[in-house]
Scaffold this motif. Structure first.
Motif, short mmCIF file in Angstrom:
data_model
loop_
_atom_site.label_atom_id
_atom_site.label_comp_id
_atom_site.label_asym_id
_atom_site.label_seq_id
_atom_site.Cartn_x
_atom_site.Cartn_y
_atom_site.Cartn_z
N GLY A 82 13.24 4.22 10.22
CA GLY A 82 12.81 4.83 9.67
C GLY A 82 14.14 6.07 10.16
N LYS A 83 12.53 6.63 11.17
CA LYS A 83 12.97 8.05 11.57
C LYS A 83 14.18 8.21 12.36
N GLU A 84 15.06 7.42 13.32
CA GLU A 84 15.87 7.22 13.83
C GLU A 84 16.92 8.01 13.19
N THR A 134 7.96 11.91 -2.64
CA THR A 134 7.91 13.30 -1.76
C THR A 134 8.97 12.61 -0.52
N ARG A 135 8.71 11.51 -0.05
CA ARG A 135 9.32 11.78 1.04
C ARG A 135 10.85 11.29 1.27
N THR A 136 10.98 10.35 -0.34
CA THR A 136 12.48 9.76 -1.15
C THR A 136 13.25 10.91 -2.19
N GLU A 153 1.25 -1.41 -0.06
CA GLU A 153 -0.36 -0.28 0.60
C GLU A 153 0.96 1.31 -0.17
N THR A 154 0.59 1.88 -1.43
CA THR A 154 2.20 3.00 -1.02
C THR A 154 1.76 3.64 -2.45
N SER A 155 2.40 4.54 -2.75
CA SER A 155 2.52 5.43 -4.29
C SER A 155 3.06 6.01 -4.50
N ALA A 179 20.66 8.12 0.02
CA ALA A 179 19.82 7.26 0.61
C ALA A 179 18.16 8.14 0.17
N ASN A 180 18.54 9.76 0.71
CA ASN A 180 17.43 9.87 0.40
C ASN A 180 17.21 11.73 0.38
N LEU A 181 16.83 11.78 -0.89
CA LEU A 181 16.85 12.94 -1.07
C LEU A 181 16.87 14.39 -0.37
C1 COA Z 1 11.79 5.65 5.75
C2 COA Z 1 11.00 7.14 5.63
C3 COA Z 1 11.40 7.40 4.03
C4 COA Z 1 9.92 7.33 6.02
O1 COA Z 1 9.51 8.57 6.25
P1 COA Z 1 8.85 9.45 7.06
O2 COA Z 1 8.95 10.94 6.75
O3 COA Z 1 10.06 9.51 8.31
O4 COA Z 1 7.46 8.29 7.32
P2 COA Z 1 7.23 7.46 8.92
O5 COA Z 1 8.28 6.62 9.33
O6 COA Z 1 7.36 9.13 9.47
O7 COA Z 1 5.92 7.19 8.42
C5 COA Z 1 5.04 7.80 8.22
C6 COA Z 1 3.69 6.78 7.69
O8 COA Z 1 3.38 6.81 6.09
C7 COA Z 1 3.34 5.32 6.51
N1 COA Z 1 4.69 5.02 5.30
C8 COA Z 1 5.98 4.40 5.31
N2 COA Z 1 5.89 4.16 4.03
C9 COA Z 1 5.16 3.94 3.49
C10 COA Z 1 4.92 3.39 1.67
N3 COA Z 1 6.12 3.16 1.50
N4 COA Z 1 4.25 4.45 1.48
C11 COA Z 1 3.44 4.93 1.48
N5 COA Z 1 3.70 5.14 3.33
C12 COA Z 1 4.35 4.93 3.67
C13 COA Z 1 4.00 4.94 7.50
O9 COA Z 1 3.33 3.33 7.71
C14 COA Z 1 3.59 5.17 8.70
O10 COA Z 1 2.11 5.79 8.71
P3 COA Z 1 1.52 6.06 9.44
O11 COA Z 1 1.45 7.60 10.34
O12 COA Z 1 -0.08 5.16 9.63
O13 COA Z 1 1.96 5.00 11.20
C15 COA Z 1 12.67 8.04 6.41
O14 COA Z 1 12.80 7.08 7.67
C16 COA Z 1 13.81 7.82 6.07
O15 COA Z 1 14.13 8.24 4.96
N6 COA Z 1 15.08 6.81 6.92
C17 COA Z 1 16.18 6.77 6.97
C18 COA Z 1 16.14 5.89 5.29
C19 COA Z 1 17.56 6.12 5.03
O16 COA Z 1 18.37 6.70 5.13
N7 COA Z 1 18.35 4.61 5.16
C20 COA Z 1 19.10 3.93 4.99
C21 COA Z 1 20.86 5.01 5.70
S1 COA Z 1 21.72 4.13 4.79
#
Ligand code: COA
Length: 326
Positions: A218-220, A36-38, A28-30, A255-257
């Motif tokens: 992810g958040k940490e 937007t997140r990455t 379940e994603t889009s 890893a993430n924009l």
């Molecule tokens: C993973 C990451 C993109 C998540 O983004 P975020 O903005 O922190 O998102 P959150 O973890 O707060 O999740 C927000 C919501 O989105 C949901 N979600 C997570 N992945 C999703 C996806 N692919 N599609 C849709 N929703 C998603 C979560 O379940 C959460 O839902 P909830 O609020 O109902 O629990 C981000 O934490 C991240 O980039 N972390 C670092 C990752 C990284 O760089 N790793 C490599 C290190 S080398």
């Protein structure tokens, strides 16, 4: 003491492109959420049997060809990876054999997404102190072999491939100017593959219920990554007695924009001086920095004599940066 210059760089990534739209069919994603997140639009996914040594060897052979170096003249093969073909033997040995570097030593460096930073410094130090004359330094990972394809918070983030640099002794003013390498093992719990090592070996009672796919908080990790980028960049610039204004190109781990733009903002670097290709490949672990360096050079964003700052962070936790005179 000579310098250790990067004489050539090459890359090899999986052929199969997997778009965000394809993920909409399996979790379940889009496309909108992922972008937007990455910042990721698509990534490359290896076929079964396409291991880290497979991509590493292609890149290593190409780096040698570009430098016009005979594989038998290579002194050392170093492979930065956390997704080696096996627990042992080392992936560098498999690459050494495939490229025909018959007279070389070979070993792996396990520093996750900072692996190329660490490996390049190890090679540079050995070349500068005269232990070896040259080295092929590979950074490669095939993380999609280890993701849980039903976990939307991680499976969309990774891609497979890597790159290789050929480094050799030179009297020219080129090579690694300064490096910092840092770690914090108290954060080991935040990104890991729990099962498969000596603590939780496969098919042992104590491993029951342990996970053999990639886990990430992810958040940490996000918070750590933003801090780690700023920390290592400041420290490496300070060590070299330089400032961000001296940097021609910032080439961070992809890893993430949002993490990249936060770091660039913090350093006061305009995005024109930041190399970004995360949209095409996702996070390729130790592979992302050499692939970024290769593409930056191919696009003309990185030229001989430029000062490039690479920075990586990842599981460990580890982080670090190289300042390189290209
Ligand atoms: C993973 C990451 C993109 C998540 O983004 P975020 O903005 O922190 O998102 P959150 O973890 O707060 O999740 C927000 C919501 O989105 C949901 N979600 C997570 N992945 C999703 C996806 N692919 N599609 C849709 N929703 C998603 C979560 O379940 C959460 O839902 P909830 O609020 O109902 O629990 C981000 O934490 C991240 O980039 N972390 C670092 C990752 C990284 O760089 N790793 C490599 C290190 S080398």
């Amino acid at each position: 003491m000579p310098n250790a210059a990067i004489q050539s760089i090459a890359m090899s990534v999986a052929e199969r492109v997997m778009t965000n739209e394809e993920f909409e069919k399996i979790v379940e994603t889009s496309d909108e959420w992922i972008q937007t997140r990455t910042g990721i639009k698509e990534r490359r996914v290896a076929e079964p049997g396409q291991s880290s040594s497979y991509f590493g060897a292609i890149a290593a052979a190409d780096a040698l060809k570009r430098a016009g170096v005979n594989p038998e003249d290579v002194d050392m093969v170093i492979c930065a990876t956390v997704t080696g073909d096996h627990l042992f033997p080392g992936t560098a040995c498999l690459i050494q054999e495939r490229i025909g570097a018959k007279n070389a030593g070979a070993f792996d460096v396990g520093a996750a997404c900072a692996g190329f930073i660490y490996a390049a410094e190890v090679a540079s130090s050995m070349i500068r102190n005269g232990t070896i004359r040259n080295a092929v330094v590979v950074g490669v990972d095939t993380l999609t072999h280890f993701v849980d394809w039903s976990d939307r918070s991680t499976c969309v983030l990774f891609g497979d491939g890597g790159g290789a640099a050929y480094m050799e002794a030179t009297e020219e003013d080129r090579g690694i100017v300064a490096t910092v390498m840092l770690s914090d093992g108290s954060g080991a719990k935040h990104i890991k593959i729990e099962k498969g090592g000596s603590l939780y070996p496969p098919s042992r009672p104590q491993s029951e219920g342990k996970c053999s796919t990639l886990y990430m908080a992810g958040k940490e990790v996000f918070r750590f990554a933003v801090r780690a980028m700023a920390d290592s960049c400041h420290k490496v610039l300070e060590k070299a007695g330089l400032t961000a204004d001296d940097v021609t190109l910032f080439c961070p781990h992809q890893a993430n924009l949002r993490i990249i733009t936060a770091a660039a903002e913090h350093l006061g670097l305009p995005m024109e001086r930041v190399f970004v290709n995360v949209q095409k490949y996702g996070n390729m672990g130790a592979g992302s920095i050499p692939v970024a360096l290769y593409e930056a050079e191919a696009e003309g964003a990185l030229k001989k004599g430029d000062l490039v700052m690479t920075v990586g962070f990842g599981a460990g936790l580890v982080w670090g940066a190289n300042l390189i005179r290209w």
